[in-house]
Design an enzyme around this catalytic site. Structure first.
Site, PDB file in Angstrom:
ATOM      1  CG  HIS A 187      31.381  45.622  40.501  1.00  0.00           C
ATOM      2  ND1 HIS A 187      30.254  44.968  40.938  1.00  0.00           N
ATOM      3  CD2 HIS A 187      32.016  44.746  39.690  1.00  0.00           C
ATOM      4  CE1 HIS A 187      30.212  43.753  40.412  1.00  0.00           C
ATOM      5  NE2 HIS A 187      31.269  43.589  39.644  1.00  0.00           N
ATOM      6  CG  HIS A 228      32.755  44.038  35.024  1.00  0.00           C
ATOM      7  ND1 HIS A 228      31.898  43.120  34.438  1.00  0.00           N
ATOM      8  CD2 HIS A 228      32.753  43.729  36.359  1.00  0.00           C
ATOM      9  CE1 HIS A 228      31.412  42.316  35.380  1.00  0.00           C
ATOM     10  NE2 HIS A 228      31.914  42.658  36.554  1.00  0.00           N
ATOM     11  CD  GLU A 229      36.168  44.525  38.398  1.00  0.00           C
ATOM     12  OE1 GLU A 229      35.589  44.650  39.485  1.00  0.00           O
ATOM     13  OE2 GLU A 229      36.089  43.499  37.704  1.00  0.00           O
ATOM     14  CB  CYS A 278      30.149  39.363  37.432  1.00  0.00           C
ATOM     15  SG  CYS A 278      30.272  40.393  38.910  1.00  0.00           S
TER      16      CYS A 278
END
Ligand SMILES: [Zn+2]
Length: 187
Positions: free
Chosen positions: A154, A150-151, A108
């Site tokens: 966030h 993953h994004e 990351c």
């Protein structure tokens, strides 16, 4: 213009992003800056929180990756070069029914030099709006699906370290603590 990437444990990384409502010149400019920031850092994805903005906005570009994956964008399979880099606003992820869970070592940009295995479902469907506010539906798997998950994490204040098995998380704990200390000292 590339922007500064926020490192762990800056509180903005834990903020849930606000919905993008204005698809105007300012948003286009921000998305372009995020793409440049991602490219300069050599990443395949970047979320607004990582440049200090709590927004439901991220960018993705897998063209430099040699991983294989499948995708279907709005029911077709356009060449990757036609739609990447992608600007993804207001995404909603649904895990594909029966999708296998896979383990893969993730990194990351907000955790320089820290990597660890993260389990995630292999196949997803994501609905989102592009930089012009046009809605899309993307089905994808492999690294593409993983990168989007993953994004999107966030955008909801969730980090990859939260999803690691206890043992994996423990193995990088010293590095994570050192990074948090360094980030605090820099403020
Ligand atoms: Zn990340």
């Amino acid at each position: 213009m590339p922007l500064r990437i926020v490192h762990y444990n800056d509180p903005i990384l834990r903020a849930k992003g606000e919905k993008v409502t204005a698809f105007d010149a300012r948003l286009l400019h921000l998305a372009q800056d995020m793409i440049e920031t991602m490219h300069e850092a050599g990443g395949i994805g970047l979320a607004a929180q990582q440049i200090g903005r709590a927004l439901q906005l991220c960018v993705v570009d897998l063209r430099e990756s040699d991983a294989s994956y499948n995708w279907q964008l709005d029911g077709a399979r356009p060449p990757v070069d036609l739609f990447m880099p992608m600007v993804i606003a207001n995404p909603q992820v649904t895990v594909t029914k029966g999708a296998a869970e896979t383990l893969f070592e993730e990194g990351c940009l907000s955790f320089p030099d820290i990597r660890g295995d993260v389990p995630r479902p292999d196949a997803i469907e994501v609905t989102f709006q592009d930089q012009h506010g046009v809605p899309h539906t993307l089905k994808c798997d492999g690294l593409f699906g993983r990168c989007i998950q993953h994004e999107v994490d966030h955008l909801n204040g969730v980090l990859f370290i939260d999803r690691m098995a206890k043992k994996v998380r423990a193995s990088i704990d010293d590095a994570v603590k050192a990074l948090a200390k360094e980030t605090k000292a820099r403020k």
